[in-house]
Design a protein around this motif. Structure first.
Motif, short mmCIF file in Angstrom:
data_model
loop_
_atom_site.label_atom_id
_atom_site.label_comp_id
_atom_site.label_asym_id
_atom_site.label_seq_id
_atom_site.Cartn_x
_atom_site.Cartn_y
_atom_site.Cartn_z
N ALA A 91 0.85 -1.19 0.00
CA ALA A 91 0.00 0.00 0.00
C ALA A 91 0.88 1.23 0.00
O ALA A 91 1.94 1.25 0.64
N GLY A 92 0.44 2.26 -0.74
CA GLY A 92 1.19 3.50 -0.80
C GLY A 92 0.99 4.18 -2.14
O GLY A 92 0.15 3.77 -2.95
N PRO A 93 1.77 5.22 -2.43
CA PRO A 93 1.68 5.89 -3.73
C PRO A 93 2.03 4.93 -4.86
O PRO A 93 2.92 4.08 -4.70
N PRO A 94 1.38 5.04 -6.02
CA PRO A 94 1.65 4.10 -7.10
C PRO A 94 3.12 4.04 -7.51
O PRO A 94 3.65 2.96 -7.78
N ALA A 95 3.80 5.18 -7.55
CA ALA A 95 5.20 5.19 -7.99
C ALA A 95 6.10 4.41 -7.05
O ALA A 95 7.16 3.92 -7.45
N GLU A 96 5.67 4.24 -5.79
CA GLU A 96 6.44 3.46 -4.83
C GLU A 96 6.01 2.01 -4.78
O GLU A 96 6.85 1.10 -4.63
N VAL A 97 4.72 1.77 -4.92
CA VAL A 97 4.18 0.42 -4.75
C VAL A 97 4.30 -0.42 -6.01
O VAL A 97 4.57 -1.63 -5.96
N PHE A 98 4.09 0.22 -7.17
CA PHE A 98 4.08 -0.51 -8.43
C PHE A 98 5.52 -0.79 -8.87
O PHE A 98 6.16 0.02 -9.56
N THR A 99 6.02 -1.94 -8.47
CA THR A 99 7.34 -2.39 -8.89
C THR A 99 7.19 -3.68 -9.68
O THR A 99 6.22 -4.44 -9.48
N GLU A 100 8.14 -3.93 -10.57
CA GLU A 100 8.05 -5.13 -11.39
C GLU A 100 8.05 -6.41 -10.57
O GLU A 100 7.23 -7.31 -10.83
N PRO A 101 8.93 -6.56 -9.56
CA PRO A 101 8.90 -7.82 -8.79
C PRO A 101 7.57 -8.05 -8.07
O PRO A 101 7.02 -9.16 -8.10
N LEU A 102 7.04 -7.00 -7.42
CA LEU A 102 5.79 -7.16 -6.68
C LEU A 102 4.64 -7.51 -7.61
O LEU A 102 3.90 -8.48 -7.38
N LEU A 103 4.43 -6.71 -8.65
CA LEU A 103 3.29 -6.92 -9.53
C LEU A 103 3.40 -8.25 -10.28
O LEU A 103 2.39 -8.94 -10.49
N SER A 104 4.59 -8.61 -10.68
CA SER A 104 4.78 -9.89 -11.38
C SER A 104 4.43 -11.05 -10.47
O SER A 104 3.82 -12.05 -10.90
#
Length: 280
Positions: free
Chosen positions: A241-254
């Motif tokens: 949870a947090g701002p998209p630019a911080e939360v949306f990372t390739e490892p996490l989303l993948s």
């Protein structure tokens, strides 16, 4: 149809006054250690989220992650098996249905009506919780229809509309309700590109006006572009949870989506661009 609406309105005129204006950053809806069970198994497990006045909060995650269930719990429509849900600082069970209608407006995934209401009548249903003058109601309905670009078919039967048109009319009803907390479940699902962008711009506008907007989205690119904060759900839990630019990372989303995801800095420096990695 209007007589039915008027009778409902007469009953609802006994409602207390709408809530006082909210302060920027005020928490209008929150959960603490929320547990929800539907049927035999748990759907949400230990979920903590908060929606603040002045922001768009996007709930994202794969199918079955618990996004719609969380939205329903925030609305007071889905009971908690454990933990607590608060609206405007009070446990949701402490509000009557009439009081809730003044404090939060809910857009479900689909809108179906059993009677042949016109578009204008459907939008006017959003005014039922308010003991307002006819002039105030007319203004709220007109502004909501203009914002969602449905004024041109105000007199058409709701059932005669396309799926995308129905979605916009349903959103207009929510806007006409003028509640300070908007809970929107996949409002862009049936819309073309133009109207997807328009709906998310409306969410931003409502946030700038002081509302709290919680929106369930499948499109990560839209969430990255328009949400102030995101909550990524996986298996009924908060993965991040947090701002998209911080939360949306390739490892996490993948990992969450079980599919390779690419995340790039936006070329104009306004956040990130998200999309699936595709083989050449």
């Amino acid at each position: 149809m209007s007589a039915l609406f008027d009778r409902a309105r007469t009953r609802l005129r006994r409602l207390p006054a709408p809530p006082a204006p909210t302060a920027p950053g005020e928490v209008l809806a929150e959960t603490e250690d929320l547990q929800v069970r539907l049927g035999a198994g748990p759907v949400l497990k230990g979920v903590d989220v908060g929606a603040r006045a002045g922001e768009v909060l996007a709930l994202v995650g794969p199918n079955g992650a618990g996004k719609s269930t969380l939205l329903g719990a925030l609305a007071g429509d889905v009971p908690a098996a454990g933990g607590v849900v608060r609206l405007h600082g009070r446990p949701v069970a402490g509000w009557t249905a009439a009081e809730l209608a003044l404090r939060r407006a809910v857009l479900p995934q689909s809108a179906a009506l059993a009677f042949p209401f016109s578009v204008a009548e459907v939008v006017r249903m959003g005014r039922a919780p308010h003991a307002a003058s006819p002039a105030e109601d007319d203004l709220a309905v007109a502004e909501a229809m203009a914002a969602t670009e449905v004024t041109g078919f105000a007199g058409r039967p709701f059932g005669a509309l396309s799926g995308g048109e129905r979605a916009r009319v349903a959103l207009a009803r929510v806007l006409a309700q003028r509640a300070p907390l908007l809970l929107l479940d996949e409002p862009t699902a049936a819309l073309d590109l133009k109207h997807q962008e328009a709906v998310l711009r409306l969410c931003r506008e409502r946030a700038r006006a002081g509302d709290a907007v919680v929106v369930v989205l499948h499109d990560l690119a839209l969430a990255a572009a328009y949400a102030h904060r995101v909550v990524v759900l996986r298996g009924g839990r908060v993965a991040a949870a947090g701002p998209p630019a911080e939360v949306f990372t390739e490892p996490l989303l993948s990992e969450v989506y079980e599919h390779p995801v690419e995340v790039f800095p936006h070329p104009r420096g306004t956040g990130v661009v998200v999309g699936p990695r595709r083989m050449p």
